[in-house]
Structure formats: C-alpha cells, structure tokens
Design a protein around this motif. Structure first.
Motif, PDB file in Angstrom:
ATOM      1  N   LYS A 182       2.015  -8.161   2.757  1.00 38.29           N
ATOM      2  CA  LYS A 182       2.469  -9.375   3.432  1.00 38.29           C
ATOM      3  C   LYS A 182       3.987  -9.480   3.356  1.00 38.29           C
ATOM      4  O   LYS A 182       4.638  -9.880   4.331  1.00 38.29           O
ATOM      5  CB  LYS A 182       1.819 -10.602   2.791  1.00 38.29           C
ATOM      6  N   LEU A 183       4.562  -9.094   2.220  1.00 41.57           N
ATOM      7  CA  LEU A 183       6.017  -9.161   2.078  1.00 41.57           C
ATOM      8  C   LEU A 183       6.676  -8.270   3.120  1.00 41.57           C
ATOM      9  O   LEU A 183       7.666  -8.656   3.742  1.00 41.57           O
ATOM     10  CB  LEU A 183       6.452  -8.731   0.668  1.00 41.57           C
ATOM     11  N   GLY A 184       6.104  -7.080   3.310  1.00 39.47           N
ATOM     12  CA  GLY A 184       6.639  -6.162   4.313  1.00 39.47           C
ATOM     13  C   GLY A 184       6.694  -6.832   5.680  1.00 39.47           C
ATOM     14  O   GLY A 184       7.706  -6.751   6.386  1.00 39.47           O
ATOM     15  N   ALA A 188      10.051  -7.906   7.837  1.00 40.85           N
ATOM     16  CA  ALA A 188      10.246  -7.396   9.194  1.00 40.85           C
ATOM     17  C   ALA A 188      10.553  -8.550  10.143  1.00 40.85           C
ATOM     18  O   ALA A 188      11.444  -8.455  11.000  1.00 40.85           O
ATOM     19  CB  ALA A 188       8.995  -6.645   9.647  1.00 40.85           C
ATOM     20  N   LYS A 189       9.851  -9.658   9.947  1.00 43.13           N
ATOM     21  CA  LYS A 189      10.092 -10.844  10.787  1.00 43.13           C
ATOM     22  C   LYS A 189      11.510 -11.357  10.607  1.00 43.13           C
ATOM     23  O   LYS A 189      12.217 -11.661  11.562  1.00 43.13           O
ATOM     24  CB  LYS A 189       9.085 -11.946  10.404  1.00 43.13           C
ATOM     25  N   LEU A 190      11.901 -11.433   9.327  1.00 44.85           N
ATOM     26  CA  LEU A 190      13.237 -11.944   9.008  1.00 44.85           C
ATOM     27  C   LEU A 190      14.300 -11.014   9.593  1.00 44.85           C
ATOM     28  O   LEU A 190      15.289 -11.465  10.174  1.00 44.85           O
ATOM     29  CB  LEU A 190      13.391 -12.052   7.485  1.00 44.85           C
ATOM     30  N   ASP A 191      14.054  -9.709   9.488  1.00 46.31           N
ATOM     31  CA  ASP A 191      15.011  -8.733  10.015  1.00 46.31           C
ATOM     32  C   ASP A 191      15.148  -8.896  11.518  1.00 46.31           C
ATOM     33  O   ASP A 191      16.243  -8.840  12.071  1.00 46.31           O
ATOM     34  CB  ASP A 191      14.543  -7.321   9.676  1.00 46.31           C
ATOM     35  N   ASP A 192      14.015  -9.124  12.162  1.00 47.14           N
ATOM     36  CA  ASP A 192      13.997  -9.309  13.596  1.00 47.14           C
ATOM     37  C   ASP A 192      14.930 -10.450  13.999  1.00 47.14           C
ATOM     38  O   ASP A 192      15.787 -10.317  14.870  1.00 47.14           O
ATOM     39  CB  ASP A 192      12.550  -9.627  14.006  1.00 47.14           C
ATOM     40  N   GLN A 551      15.366  -2.805   7.080  1.00 51.79           N
ATOM     41  CA  GLN A 551      14.554  -1.735   7.651  1.00 51.79           C
ATOM     42  C   GLN A 551      15.341  -0.428   7.676  1.00 51.79           C
ATOM     43  O   GLN A 551      15.363   0.287   8.678  1.00 51.79           O
ATOM     44  CB  GLN A 551      14.078  -2.105   9.080  1.00 51.79           C
ATOM     45  N   SER A 552      15.998  -0.171   6.566  1.00 51.26           N
ATOM     46  CA  SER A 552      16.805   1.045   6.467  1.00 51.26           C
ATOM     47  C   SER A 552      15.901   2.270   6.490  1.00 51.26           C
ATOM     48  O   SER A 552      14.721   2.197   6.132  1.00 51.26           O
ATOM     49  CB  SER A 552      17.602   0.983   5.160  1.00 51.26           C
ATOM     50  N   LYS A 553      16.464   3.388   6.895  1.00 51.42           N
ATOM     51  CA  LYS A 553      15.686   4.628   6.940  1.00 51.42           C
ATOM     52  C   LYS A 553      15.311   5.040   5.530  1.00 51.42           C
ATOM     53  O   LYS A 553      14.279   5.638   5.285  1.00 51.42           O
ATOM     54  CB  LYS A 553      16.524   5.733   7.580  1.00 51.42           C
ATOM     55  N   GLN A 554      16.202   4.739   4.601  1.00 53.28           N
ATOM     56  CA  GLN A 554      15.942   5.150   3.217  1.00 53.28           C
ATOM     57  C   GLN A 554      15.765   3.931   2.326  1.00 53.28           C
ATOM     58  O   GLN A 554      16.694   3.146   2.152  1.00 53.28           O
ATOM     59  CB  GLN A 554      17.120   6.014   2.728  1.00 53.28           C
TER      60      GLN A 554
END
Lengths: 1048, 249
Positions: A182-184, A188-192, A551-554
């Motif tokens: 759920k945190l993920g 993702a929502k926040l990043d959006d 949402q970094s690649k690393q």
C-alpha cells in the motif's frame, strides 16, 4: 537538615542521607539488600511459598513427563554462508550514523546475529572505543516495540492495526507485506502529483544529513520537484556555534566548524561545555584530556615524578556535569550569567593580552551599563578570585609559548560562542588547540520555525519527516503536533511516537545494523554502513525512502552508495571491509576573525538577574529522548544524580532549603509539577531538567518514566528559561542508586594534589599493612604457579565516570534489566557499578591541602561541593575471597588463575556470599528477569544475548567474572592457532575494551610485559579495604588534581 | 505379649498385597517407559529424519569424519554438516533413493532460491518466485535430532580437544561401526573430570590420524612413553581440573 550542618567536616560522601546519617542510609550500609528486597510485590516470600506448594502439587500430577529426555533439533544450513563457522564470532566494520558525526564501529556477529558493538580501531571519532549509547544501540535493534509495519493513521487512530502479540504468524507476515504494498501505491500517487506541480507545497524535515548517498538522492529529488523545500531540525545541534563562526568570518557558502584538540592544552576552561559527555567530539576529547593527565611513575621514582606536568581544567557551569565533576576548579554560576562571566573573563584577560578594540569598547560599555561593580560575579571573593586566577594562568601559558583552550557548550548563545572564539584566537590557540574546517555537508538553513509558519500559512500540503520526533521535541510554542496533523504528513521513524500519531503514515526506519548506507564522522571522514542482519520486521533507510518516492531507477541502498563513491569490485570490497574511506576528512583552513562585525550580536544580549531559572540539558541516558524505550539506558544510573528510570528537577541544597523541599517533593515549575532532586553543586535559584522523558507515545519500557521538559521549552528559550518555581503538594518516588552498595565511608577513593604528591611520593600507599607484610605478597605466591594470573587496575585519574563500562558489561554478560520498582528495592544487576562521591573540600583544621574555596558570601549556606569522584567497582577477585568461605555448596571457588569463579548451576541462592562480600559486588536474581515477558513479541529480544555466557535464572547469585568467556576463548584460540602461547595483552575485558579514556587495564599480572603488571607497580596503586587482607586482584590508581596555587 | 498389628489387619490382607503388587507393576512400567536405553543418555538412539548410516560412510567407505564435520578443528562446535555437503555427492549418487527425498527437496528449493538472490531467474515469472520466497521464510533445514547433549551451562570446545590429541572415539565411541548413532558415554561432569585427571590415557600423538577411530596405543607400534614425553614437552597440556570457569561461565 541540622545534622547535615554539623557533619560538614567530612570529605567524601555519596548523598545528603549519608552526610546526615539518616536511618535509610544506615539500612543500606548494614543490609546487603534493603528490607523488603525479598518481598514479591504485594505478598511476602512465605506467602509465595504457600502458593507455590499448592501449584507444585498440581504440577506433580503431570510432573513425570519431565523425566523423559526432551527431543532437541539441530538445524544445519541448507547452504552455508561462505566462511561462516558456527560457534565462532565474526566481526564487521561499520559506522553509527549520528547527526553530529558518525562513530566507527566493529560489530560482533554470532551466526548472523549482532551481539556486541565496539569501537573501530583507527577511526578518527571512536578509535576503538565507544560511548554507552553505542552499546545500547544493540538493544534498540532487538526492541520488539520498534515500528514493525507501515501504519496508516487518522485522527490519532491506527487504521490498519494488527495483533502483534502473537509474534510472526503467517497472517501477521502477510499484514506487514500488504502495508508495504500500500505504501508503494501511496508514494506513486504522491509522486504523480508532485511531478506535475514541480513539488509545490512539498517539504522535507530532517536532522542534518551526513550521508553523501542521501545527498545525491536529494539532488535528484530537487531536480524532479524543483519547488520542494528542505528544513532542518534536531534538538542537540550546533546552530549557535555555526552562527557565531559565520558572523566572525563572514563565510557563507559552506558551513564552517571549529575543532578542538586538548592534547597540547595546558589549561582548559569549560564554559557550560560538558565536552566529556556531549558534542560531536566527546569521545576523542575525553581521551585527549585523560592522556594529558596520565602520570605513570614507578614506585619510588622521584625523578620521573618531578618531571611530570599535567593539564588543568576550570569549569564554569550551572548544572553539575560530568566534566564539572572532573575539573580542578569548578565555579557554579547561573546559566543566564554565562555571558557575564565571559565578559568578566575577557575584561580580566585584556589586562594581559591584546583584544580587538571593538571588543574592549564593548566590554567597557557593558560593564558600565550593567553596573558590574556591584555584580556578585566580580565582587564576591570567590568570583573575582576565580576569574583573575584563570586569566593570569591563561596569560602565563601564552607567555611561555604554550597553548590553552576555552570550550563553550554547543547550547550556549552565539554571543557566548563569539567571545569564546575571540579569546581562543587572542590566546594564540588557532592552529594548535582549535582548528577550523569547512564542511562539505550542505546543512539546510531553513528552520523548523520557518516550516511551522509556512504550514500555518497553508503553503505546505505534503510533509515528509525523516526520522526524529519533532511533535515531541520541537519548541512548545510552535504547537508542531497540531500543525503536522492538519496536512499530509509521512513520518519515517524507528518507533511509533508522538510525531507518528499526528502523521498520516508512519514508515518503519531501518536500524543502522539493517541497511546499506554511508555517513560522515565529525572530522568529515566518510564511512560505509553495512548491514549485519536483514531488517527484522521490514524497514527502509532515509535514502531508500526518498529514492522510492521519486520513483528512481535505483532504490537499493547498496547501489546508491556504490554509485555515490564510484566504487566497484575490489575497491568496493576494501571499502566495505574497512568501513572508513581514507583521505576523506575535511580540509582544515585558517580563518581571520573580524571582531567588529560581532559587536551587534554581543550588544543584543539582555541580562537576567535574581530570578529563578530552568535549564535544559541533554540527558546522560536518553539524550534527547531517542533512547526512551531502551531498558539499558533507562536503568543506567545517571553519573551525577544516580537516578534511574526518571528525570527530576535538579536543585541545589540552598534552593531546596529556601523552597522547603526534600528529595522527591513536587515543585511547580512554570505550571508543571516536577519532583525535586537535590544535587549539591548546582547553581542556586536554578532547576536543571534533562530532556527525553515524559513521553506520551512510546514503547512499554519508556511509558510512565520521568517528566517532559519540552513542554516548557520555547523557540527563544532552548537553553534556559525564566521560571516561577514553588513547592507543590505531594511527592514522587525517585529510584536513585546512590546509597546502594555503600561501603561504610572508609577511604575508598584516594586523591591528592600533584604538588603534594611530588613532595610525598608515598602519599597513595596503602596505610594498612597487616603484619608488616606487603599486601601483594600473595600475588607473588600465585605468580609462582606459572599460569596466567588475571588482574585489573583502574586508573581513577583517567576515569571520568561516563559509565560506558557498565553498559558494555551489560551487553557482554547478558545482564538483566529489573525495572524501577526493583531498583527502589536495591536489586539492580549491574556487574560493574560506578560509585560517585561528592567532595566538599578538605577540613583545614586537619591540615589538608584544599581550602573551602567555595565558602563565600555568595553561597555561604550551601554545602561546599568541589567536585565529585567516580569509581568503577567490579568484582575484586580477592585472593582470599570472603565470599568463598561462606558458600555452603562451593558454588563460588577460586581457580588456578586467580579468578573467583561462580558456578551458577551449583548456586542454591542462600546469598551468604553477598552478605560476606566487603565490596558489595554480588548481585542476586530475585526473579526470572529474562523470562519476565510472556508476550510473544519479546522472542526477538532473546537474540541480543551473548551465546558464550549463561543466561542466569531465578535464585542464582552472579557477579563480574573478569569476562571469563573472553579469557577462555583467547586461551583456546592461542592453543589451536598459536601453539599455546597467549600473546601479551592480546585481548581484554568488555569494560576495558570500551572505556573511552582507557582507565581500565586488564591482563595477566604474571607477565612482566603486560600493561596490568606495570600498572600494579605504579606508585599510585592501592587496593580497597586493605585492612581486611582479602588481597583483591582489582586495584586502583589514585586520583590527581592540579590546583592553581592562586586559588589555594 | 501385645500384638504389633491389630487383628483386623487380616481382613485387609488381600488389599495390601494387591496394592503392593500394583505398585511393583507400576514401577516396572515406569522404569520400562522412562529408564530404558532409548531415554536415558547412555544408549540414547533416536530415529533420525534421514536414516544416515555412519557405518556405511565412515566405516565401510572410509570417509574422514572431517569431510562432513568441517569445523571440528576450528570451532567449539564440530557442526552437523550443512546439507550442501551431502548434496556434493548425492546430486549424482543414489539420486532416486526414497531415503533422500527430504534432502533432495530442500536442496532443489535452495538452488532455486539462490538463483533468485543472484537474479538469474526469469523476471517474467514473479508469482513462482514470490511463492518460493514465501516458503523459504519458513526455513528449510533437515531437522536432525541432537544426541550428544551437554547442559546449557557447560561450554565444551571441540577444537581445543582435537588439538590436544583427543580423538573423536574417546567421547563418541566407534561411530564408524554404528548403523544408527547412539550415545556411549554418560557425558557427565564426573566422566569429563576422570579424563581430565588422567588425560594421558586418552590422547594420541599428532603423527596418528585423529579421526582413526580404531587406533589404540596397544595396536600401534609407537613407544608410548617416548611419545607422551614429546607431547608433554611440545603441547603444554594442562586440562583444567579445579577451575569451574573452564566450562561454566
């Protein structure tokens, strides 16, 4: 009270109760354990036996089943980790990240389970030593009340609560996993949202960043969310010192820091600077201070003694600090008057050395404005004498081409800091005892006050708090908890605390033994943090959470570190192996002060006089509160007050008599009820309250302990505040160990002034010499046996009383925590206790050297406390041990190597040995402390145990073993690998290993080359209670003072 | 003369005999149940999850003890071999034996997991991986049953005994002749001390293989006196006799 007045001639004493010879103290003397120690809660032992008899009968019915041999499993690895040998500990280098600067550590691991933390040899901050918090960090790793899964909170209620009490069931495991999934999604929502609006209304609040890999993630984040804001908050900070340096140097681009070194300081003036216990360099400074005071002179070597020269420490402070207790001259002064002291000192110094004209002008102005002629500080006999003596001492040192150091506490105002820096500069200390370096760390200038304002103005919608507990420890007037509750707050935290409950999401933060990362130490040296165990419950580091958010690649810590330092292959492996990256320290630079720019800062200081004040200090056990749920730290007796499990308002004897309060009576301080504790030597009209207690949301260990100082601490009064103090109704029971295990007031600590020592080299000799024999005659006898003969020497001149040995021993030897209720009954279990003796000046009538320096009109009515002595007391391992004679079952006997062995499995718990021990070092297991907790969650805490030491059960006596497990391991290793030859001083006991000042020496006295046998030949060597002729193996080196002859 | 027993006792005579008889039977049953070889330490011979034969491996095939018990010279624990060691051979030998099913299932699972950790697995099959990781958390290990057990408060060290020249056989007996391993010595403190006091009888020179369980002074052609003298001179053996802390700490 009247009894106290009449007993003033006494020299060393532990408490006011002792001084007054109160009935309570007498009981502690006469009984090993106070009355009621054998009582079990509300019913007596006899009652308990009755109950037990009934339950035994019941158990008897099914009792025979226990005759059958229980089936035990051996579960080998399916695929063993490379190089792991079951039964052999492995050591890994890592570092403890601290905002003030990391500590290099070497962690012991048994079968993948960290069991001991010790210092990393060669590391600039730790140099193979630790402080007690580093030791206690191990227990924090296994704290079952760490945040175990991502909690989602609304209005102070956890939405996704789970039944944690059943332990790691599959259902619970799935619950943990789901919370992370759920945190993920949430991130993702926040990043959006933030990617679209470029981070508008997004803020990050954190302590100073010490990790380069986190900085690189932050840089990436700033690129993505260009409008994001960074704020900085930590309770124990250096903001004032940094500000002072900025004002004086005019530098802005990088933060500049001052580094002190005491190696060549002939005189040290500590202005409310508890440099031995707090601040980023406390370990290094303690060591340097102790090293400069070592006087090693073989018996009777007068020539060598005459050549010795040691440093001198002056302390000015409101609190009675550990540093203060170790000083040669201590002057107690209200915290609010610190600036006036600095002005007075500058004025006095200006007679000897040249100060900048702008400063001398300021001093003139200040002195006339505040009418210094009438100031107690400069008119009282002691005050003016003290200041002029320091000034002439410092000037004389400068004249001789040597150096001194003036240390100002981190929490002191920038005006005090500025004067401290200018005086150091004028004394020619720059480049010698004080150097400057430019930090490469980018510390955010934005403060929590600014953040708080921005939240009120609705400029912040999303807040990410990385670690810390600002809702609890931010200035009270900010009402920070309410503010963060009004916005979307995500809190990364090790424990679910006051901030978490006000947030929307609480994310578990990894312990430093659980993640890959990097950190910088105080001098800038970079360290790799390597995990020793996978996160016990699932957790992430700061850098990893930030990387996940953007949402970094690393997002893997290890890859982030590798990329930051551009390390691969063998270079990376070497970096991990060493942890310390060479040549990464900050570069030192010379700075030029422009004093006239600082005058405005100095002129802004207002003077407060004649009122009560409340002083805030970081707690010796809990620091700012981060060790609140740690049992080892809660039960650690404060080095000065000896209080456990609580803090209290510390007040002087005079203030207490004026207010009419006794120990434990409630005081009303600015509307808050706090119990008083009398500490002789605290400034009058002052109450000192340490931080970190009185938590409302914490684990069960910390719940209900102490009183919250932060409620009284506002943004403009972080160090001290004006206070209304009066007596309130009622009292509170405080658990202090100061009278426990007392030894009838015999001559236990020995000290002398170095000048007297030079005149009488035999001053420390044991006065009692039975039958004219040397008390070490038996040692020689034992040594003839040809085997190893273990012994310990404690140098009281190096010991500063920090108490690291107590906690190191607790970690090494699986020592139980017993709780406040039982500490009150005298059942604490520490194997090496730290006795603290107040010292109130010699009685001049008896011709001793110290005049009653503090007896003056300023504090005529108070007890004259010159300082305190600290004496670690482990088992003495007497060669003629009194405990052995009385054991009816021979559970405690001597072995061939002079150890007083304790066979737990033989002990039947008569406690005769404890009763017969003159040193009172034996501890009894009144309960099954290790199985106290029925809760399944506590299973994880068992992992903290050292597998090489028996976990004792109820009814068993225990005591210091000289770390016999280490002795055996070293001997066996020597036999297996080295043909039986044990190399000199190749190992040591846990207390000696961690001691920051190397005050404790342990080894084989039958080896003339060993350090311990050399220490036994020291002229300051003495044993405790020689008249008993128990011939203890643990001996002490007497304490030396270096008094300024001007002050007598 | 007054009788010792009252007359009425005759009436309950059968009851007394019956009770006595029942008591004897009960004791016999208890002894049989609790105090037979299977249950007391000497002769304890539990059934193991895999019927591994030491007689076959160590005896007939002559494998050295240290091939499997790899840490006996380095560590306090001789260590029961991690199952990778079994798999060294048994991935090729007797692969279809039903006795090895448990081993095979654990090892195959482990290999899969290893591949996951090393990222060798096809990333398109996340479900399979997830399930496997889930299972792995339960911990895959062969649940061997412990036979030679010392109390928790006694700390024994294999490495130092091996270094002194005490062969496995001194404590464990002729393991190489046991189809199913059993305990042959009591491992009590008295038994330990007997050997410590009289250690010369139980040590052998370095020139003799330490894991040669059949070796004795009698069947060797070494000069016992001379060899023991040499050991004394070189090894500085002083097995602790009086010091409790040698084993208890």
């Amino acid at each position: 009270m009247s009894q106290i007045e009449s007993n003033r001639g006494k020299h060393y004493w532990r408490s006011l109760d002792e001084l007054a010879e109160s009935p309570e103290f007498k009981e502690h003397l006469e009984r090993e354990f106070p009355e009621g120690a054998s009582e079990l809660g509300s019913f007596s032992r006899r009652g308990f036996m009755k109950i037990m008899a009934a339950s035994m009968t019941l158990a008897g019915a099914g009792g025979l089943t226990s005759c059958r041999r229980p089936e035990e499993k051996i579960l080998p690895y399916a695929s063993a980790p490379e190089g792991l040998i079951p039964g052999k500990a492995r050591f890994y280098a890592s570092a403890i990240p601290r905002t003030s600067g990391s500590l290099g550590i070497l962690v012991k691991s048994h079968e993948g389970r960290p069991t001991k933390i010790d210092g990393l040899p060669g590391h600039p901050a730790s140099n193979g030593k630790t402080d007690k918090h580093a030791q206690a960090d191990l227990l924090s790793l296994y704290d079952p009340f760490r945040l175990q899964y991502v909690k989602y909170v609304e209005n102070g209620k956890v939405l996704n609560g789970a039944d944690e009490e059943q332990g790691m069931t599959p259902v619970y495991r799935k619950h943990i996993k789901d919370s992370w999934t759920k945190l993920g999604e949430e991130l993702a929502k926040l990043d959006d949202k933030l990617s679209k609006n470029k981070g508008e209304g997004f803020a990050i609040l954190s302590p100073a960043v010490t990790s380069a890999s986190e900085e690189s993630v932050r840089a990436e984040l700033s690129k993505k969310y260009s409008n994001a804001k960074f704020f900085n908050w930590e309770v124990l900070n250096e903001d004032n010192a940094t500000h002072a340096l900025k004002v004086l140097t005019g530098k802005k681009a990088n933060d500049i820091q001052a580094n002190y070194s005491l190696t060549n300081a002939k005189a040290i003036v500590s202005v409310n600077a508890d440099f031995m216990m707090s601040g980023r360099d406390s370990l290094r400074l303690s060591k340097e201070f102790a090293d400069a005071r070592r006087v090693y002179v073989k018996k009777g070597d007068q020539d060598a003694l005459n050549k010795t020269d040691i440093n001198r420490l002056y302390t000015v402070e409101a609190n009675f600090s550990v540093t203060g207790s170790n000083s040669d001259h201590r002057y107690r002064l209200a915290e609010s008057a610190t600036f006036e002291f600095m002005v007075a000192l500058s004025k006095e110094l200006s007679k000897h050395i040249k100060l900048d004209a702008s400063i001398t002008n300021f001093i003139e102005g200040f002195v006339s404005k505040y009418d210094f002629a009438k100031d107690a500080l400069t008119t009282s006999k002691t005050g003016s004498e003290f200041i002029s003596a320091i000034a002439s001492d410092l000037a004389a040192i400068k004249k001789a081409g040597k150096n001194s150091a003036i240390l100002v506490g981190d929490d002191q105002s920038s005006a005090v800091q500025i004067l401290g820096l200018l005086l150091n500069d004028a004394l020619g200390n720059q480049g010698k005892t004080i150097t400057f370096s430019e930090r490469s760390a980018k510390v955010s200038d934005h403060t929590i006050e600014q953040l708080s304002t921005m939240i009120s103005e609705s400029k912040i919608a999303d807040l990410l708090i990385l670690g810390g507990n600002p809702a609890y420890d931010a200035p009270a007037d900010l009402k920070f908890a309410e503010k963060i509750a009004s916005i979307n707050t995500i809190h990364l935290t090790s424990h679910f605390n006051e901030t978490s409950i006000a947030s929307k999401v609480a994310v578990p933060k990894a312990h430093f033994l659980e993640y890959w990362g990097d950190t910088r130490s105080a001098d800038g040296t970079a360290n790799i943090i390597q995990p020793l165990i996978a996160p016990l419950f699932g957790a992430v580091s700061d850098a990893e959470l930030l990387a996940k958010l953007i949402q970094s690649k690393q997002t893997k810590g290890i890859e982030l570190v590798k990329a930051t330092y551009k390390l691969e292959g063998p270079a990376w492996e070497k970096a991990v192996h060493d942890s310390t990256l060479p040549n990464t320290a900050y570069k030192t630079s010379t700075v030029k002060f422009t004093a006239n720019k600082a005058v405005a800062n100095l002129e802004a200081v207002e003077v407060y006089k004649n009122g009560f004040e409340l002083v805030f200090k970081s707690d010796y056990s809990l620091l700012d509160g981060s060790y609140n749920n740690n049992g080892w730290m809660q039960e650690f007796p404060d080095p000065i007050t000896k209080l456990t499990w609580d803090n209290a308002a510390l007040i002087s004897y005079k203030t207490a008599s004026d207010l009419g309060v006794q120990n434990g009576d409630y005081l009303n301080i600015n509307g808050k009820k706090i119990p008083a504790w009398i500490v002789p030597g605290i400034a009058d009209k002052t109450a000192v309250l340490s931080l970190g207690y009185g938590r409302s949301t914490t684990g069960p260990v910390g719940t209900g302990t102490g009183f919250n100082a932060y409620e009284l601490r506002n943004a403009n009064s972080l160090t001290w505040t004006k206070a209304d103090i009066s007596k309130a109704s009622g009292n509170y029971e405080l658990a202090s160990t100061q009278d426990h295990w007392a030894m009838e007031g015999r001559e236990l600590v020995k000290d002398d002034n170095i000048t007297d020592f030079k005149q009488n080299i035999a001053i420390f000799d044991n006065k009692f010499d039975p039958n004219g024999e040397s008390i070490i005659a038996d040692r020689a006898e034992w040594n003839k046996a040809g085997s190893y003969q273990w012994a310990m020497v404690v140098d009281l001149n190096a010991c500063n009383g920090c108490g690291t040995c107590t906690i190191s021993c607790q970690a090494e030897n699986n020592i139980s925590v017993v709780g406040k209720e039982r500490v009150l009954k005298g059942r604490e279990m520490h194997w090496i206790r730290m006795d603290r003796y107040f010292f109130s000046g010699y009685d001049t009538a008896k011709g001793a050297f110290m005049p009653d320096q503090l007896r003056s009109d300023y504090d005529e009515k108070d007890l004259q406390v010159e300082g305190a002595y600290h004496q670690p007391i482990p088992c003495m391992h007497c060669e003629k041990a009194p405990c052995e004679l009385v054991c009816p079952v021979a559970a405690t006997v001597h072995n061939e190597e002079g150890l007083n062995d304790m066979a737990y499995n033989r002990c039947i718990g008569t406690r005769y040995c404890g009763n017969n021990c003159p040193y009172k070092v034996r501890r009894f297991n009144f309960f099954q402390y290790q199985e106290n907790f029925k809760d399944k969650r506590y299973e994880v805490q068992k992992m903290v145990h050292n597998p090489n030491v028996t976990v004792r059960s109820r009814g068993v006596m225990e005591k210091c073993t000289y770390c016999v497990q280490r002795i055996n391991e070293a001997k066996i290793d020597a036999k297996v690998d080295n043909g039986g030859k044990l190399e000199t001083d190749s190992f040591t006991a846990a207390c000696a290993q961690s001691c920051p000042t190397e005050a404790i020496t342990f080894g084989d006295q039958n080896n003339a080359a060993s350090k311990v046998s050399q220490m036994q030949d020291e002229t300051r060597n003495y044993v405790l209670l020689p008249e008993l002729n128990a011939r203890p193996r643990t001996s002490f080196l007497g304490r030396l003072k270096n008094r300024n002859s001007e002050l007598g | 003369m007054k009788t010792i027993f009252p007359k009425g006792i005759d009436k309950i005579k059968p009851v007394i005999f019956l009770t006595a008889g029942l008591t004897i039977v009960t004791i016999a049953l208890i002894v049989n149940f609790y105090f037979t070889d299977k249950n007391l330490s000497v002769g304890y011979r539990p059934e193991q999850p895999i019927p591994f034969s030491h007689k076959l491996h160590a005896g007939e095939m002559g494998m050295d003890c240290r091939y499997c018990h790899i840490n006996v010279e380095k560590s306090p624990h001789a260590s029961v071999p991690h199952s990778d060691i079994c798999w060294n051979c048994h991935s090729k030998v007797k692969t279809d034996s039903p006795k090895l099913e448990l081993l095979a299932s654990i090892q195959k699972d482990t290999i899969v997991k290893k591949n996951i950790i090393d990222h060798k697995f096809d990333k398109k099959a996340p479900k399979v991986i997830e399930e496997l990781v889930e299972n792995s958390e339960k911990g895959a290990a062969i649940p061997w049953i412990k036979i030679h057990k010392l109390p928790e408060y006694a700390y024994f060290d294999h490495s130092v005994h091996i270094r002194a020249g005490v062969s496995c056989v001194e404590c464990h007996g002729r393991i190489d002749q046991m189809e199913v391993v059993k305990q042959v010595n009591s491992l009590s403190m008295g038994w330990c001390l007997d050997c410590h006091k009289d250690h010369e009888k139980h040590i052998r020179p370095d020139s003799v293989k330490i894991t040669d369980l059949a070796w004795t002074w009698e069947n060797s052609n070494l000069d016992k006196e001379a060899e023991l003298k040499k050991i004394k001179e070189t090894k500085n053996l002083n097995p602790p006799i009086m010091g409790c802390s040698a084993c208890h700490r």
